[in-house]
Design a protein around this motif. Sequence first.
Motif, short mmCIF file in Angstrom:
data_model
loop_
_atom_site.label_atom_id
_atom_site.label_comp_id
_atom_site.label_asym_id
_atom_site.label_seq_id
_atom_site.Cartn_x
_atom_site.Cartn_y
_atom_site.Cartn_z
N LEU A 97 0.83 -1.18 0.00
CA LEU A 97 0.00 0.00 0.00
C LEU A 97 0.88 1.25 0.00
O LEU A 97 1.98 1.24 0.55
N PRO A 98 0.44 2.31 -0.62
CA PRO A 98 1.24 3.54 -0.60
C PRO A 98 1.39 4.07 0.82
O PRO A 98 0.42 4.11 1.59
N LYS A 99 2.62 4.45 1.16
CA LYS A 99 2.89 4.95 2.49
C LYS A 99 2.45 6.40 2.62
O LYS A 99 2.67 7.20 1.73
N ALA A 100 1.83 6.68 3.74
CA ALA A 100 1.36 8.05 3.97
C ALA A 100 2.52 8.92 4.42
O ALA A 100 3.32 8.52 5.27
N GLY A 101 2.64 10.09 3.84
CA GLY A 101 3.70 11.01 4.21
C GLY A 101 3.31 11.87 5.40
O GLY A 101 2.23 11.71 5.99
N ILE A 102 4.20 12.80 5.74
CA ILE A 102 3.96 13.67 6.87
C ILE A 102 2.73 14.54 6.65
O ILE A 102 1.92 14.76 7.55
N LYS A 103 2.57 15.03 5.41
CA LYS A 103 1.42 15.89 5.13
C LYS A 103 0.11 15.13 5.29
O LYS A 103 -0.87 15.66 5.85
N GLU A 104 0.09 13.88 4.78
CA GLU A 104 -1.14 13.08 4.89
C GLU A 104 -1.44 12.77 6.36
O GLU A 104 -2.60 12.83 6.79
N PHE A 105 -0.37 12.47 7.11
CA PHE A 105 -0.57 12.19 8.53
C PHE A 105 -1.09 13.42 9.26
O PHE A 105 -2.00 13.33 10.09
N GLY A 106 -0.52 14.58 8.94
CA GLY A 106 -0.98 15.82 9.57
C GLY A 106 -2.43 16.13 9.23
O GLY A 106 -3.20 16.57 10.09
N ALA A 107 -2.80 15.88 7.97
CA ALA A 107 -4.19 16.11 7.57
C ALA A 107 -5.15 15.17 8.29
O ALA A 107 -6.24 15.58 8.72
N ASN A 108 -4.73 13.91 8.41
CA ASN A 108 -5.58 12.94 9.13
C ASN A 108 -5.70 13.32 10.60
O ASN A 108 -6.78 13.21 11.20
N LEU A 109 -4.59 13.77 11.19
CA LEU A 109 -4.61 14.15 12.61
C LEU A 109 -5.50 15.37 12.82
O LEU A 109 -6.25 15.44 13.81
N LYS A 110 -5.46 16.30 11.88
CA LYS A 110 -6.31 17.48 11.97
C LYS A 110 -7.78 17.09 11.87
O LYS A 110 -8.62 17.59 12.65
N SER A 111 -8.09 16.21 10.93
CA SER A 111 -9.47 15.75 10.79
C SER A 111 -9.94 15.02 12.05
O SER A 111 -11.10 15.14 12.46
N LEU A 112 -9.01 14.28 12.68
CA LEU A 112 -9.35 13.54 13.89
C LEU A 112 -9.73 14.49 15.01
O LEU A 112 -10.73 14.29 15.71
N PHE A 113 -8.96 15.57 15.18
CA PHE A 113 -9.24 16.51 16.26
C PHE A 113 -10.35 17.48 15.93
O PHE A 113 -10.83 18.20 16.81
N LEU A 114 -10.76 17.53 14.67
CA LEU A 114 -11.96 18.30 14.31
C LEU A 114 -13.23 17.52 14.61
O LEU A 114 -14.33 18.08 14.56
N ASN A 115 -13.07 16.24 14.92
CA ASN A 115 -14.19 15.39 15.29
C ASN A 115 -14.52 15.66 16.77
O ASN A 115 -13.94 15.08 17.67
N GLY A 116 -15.46 16.59 16.98
CA GLY A 116 -15.79 17.02 18.34
C GLY A 116 -16.17 15.90 19.29
O GLY A 116 -15.66 15.84 20.42
N PRO A 117 -17.08 15.00 18.91
CA PRO A 117 -17.44 13.91 19.82
C PRO A 117 -16.26 13.04 20.22
O PRO A 117 -16.15 12.60 21.37
N TRP A 118 -15.34 12.78 19.26
CA TRP A 118 -14.16 11.96 19.59
C TRP A 118 -13.28 12.69 20.59
O TRP A 118 -12.78 12.07 21.54
N VAL A 119 -13.09 14.00 20.42
CA VAL A 119 -12.27 14.77 21.36
C VAL A 119 -12.89 14.74 22.76
O VAL A 119 -12.18 14.59 23.76
N LEU A 120 -14.21 14.86 22.83
CA LEU A 120 -14.90 14.84 24.13
C LEU A 120 -14.69 13.50 24.83
O LEU A 120 -14.37 13.45 26.02
N VAL A 121 -14.86 12.40 24.08
CA VAL A 121 -14.66 11.07 24.67
C VAL A 121 -13.20 10.87 25.08
O VAL A 121 -12.91 10.28 26.12
N LEU A 122 -12.28 11.40 24.27
CA LEU A 122 -10.87 11.30 24.62
C LEU A 122 -10.57 12.04 25.92
O LEU A 122 -9.81 11.55 26.77
N LEU A 123 -11.19 13.20 26.11
CA LEU A 123 -10.98 13.96 27.35
C LEU A 123 -11.54 13.22 28.56
O LEU A 123 -10.96 13.29 29.65
N ILE A 124 -12.64 12.51 28.36
CA ILE A 124 -13.17 11.67 29.44
C ILE A 124 -12.15 10.60 29.81
O ILE A 124 -11.92 10.32 30.99
N GLY A 125 -11.53 10.00 28.78
CA GLY A 125 -10.49 9.00 29.04
C GLY A 125 -9.29 9.60 29.73
O GLY A 125 -8.69 8.97 30.63
N VAL A 126 -8.91 10.84 29.36
CA VAL A 126 -7.79 11.52 30.03
C VAL A 126 -8.11 11.73 31.51
O VAL A 126 -7.28 11.47 32.39
#
Length: 202
Positions: A13-42
């Motif tokens: 499979l094509p390897k994801a570069g730094i830019k792709e990883f950064g974009a995925n990470l940004k999309s992950l933290f734009l997911n409000g419900p996921w951030v809220l659940v993560l904070l509960i875990g923290v």
Amino acid sequence: NFPVKPGEKQEELPKAGIKEFGANLKSLFLNGPWVLVLLIGVFYCIRCPFYIGTMNYYYRFVLGIDETFSSLPNLLGIIAGLIVLPFVPKIIDKWGHRTPLLLSFAGCAIAFLVGLLFRNNVYVLCGVITVDLALEAMQLTITFAMLADTLDYGYLKFGKKMSGLGFAASSFVQKAGPAFAGFLMSIFMEMSKLDASAEIGA
């Protein structure tokens, strides 16, 4: 029926570069419900070491009880948590995620108040810790179930499936949270000039 036949080389499979990883990470933290659940875990991962550490301190230096008895409530709490776990999926099916989670937090708060009122009664404290740890086991299970749902929501909203990245971040929090809590506890104990060799009950 195999996607790759024996002896054939699987296509890489094509390897994801730094830019792709950064974009995925940004999309992950734009997911409000996921951030809220993560904070509960923290919150959970930081709270738990503080709770157990302070109770062990209270048992040893205030009530004058050795480590043998002070480990008993933790053991009973783990057993109670294992008993509760099989019923959590049925609870989620009947009442959803939010209501059981909020009720479990309320139960922990009530247990804390009971322990505060009867702080000199060893047996009440033992029961309080047992109930608290059983409720924490339910909280952790519900949080994991919510985490999967929030990642599915992120896939529908952003069109990117980031289950691996989301669970990896959650796993990192579970490891880093207790370590950070232990670091803070060591600082507080140093600031309070705690003498671990002091006579029990002194």
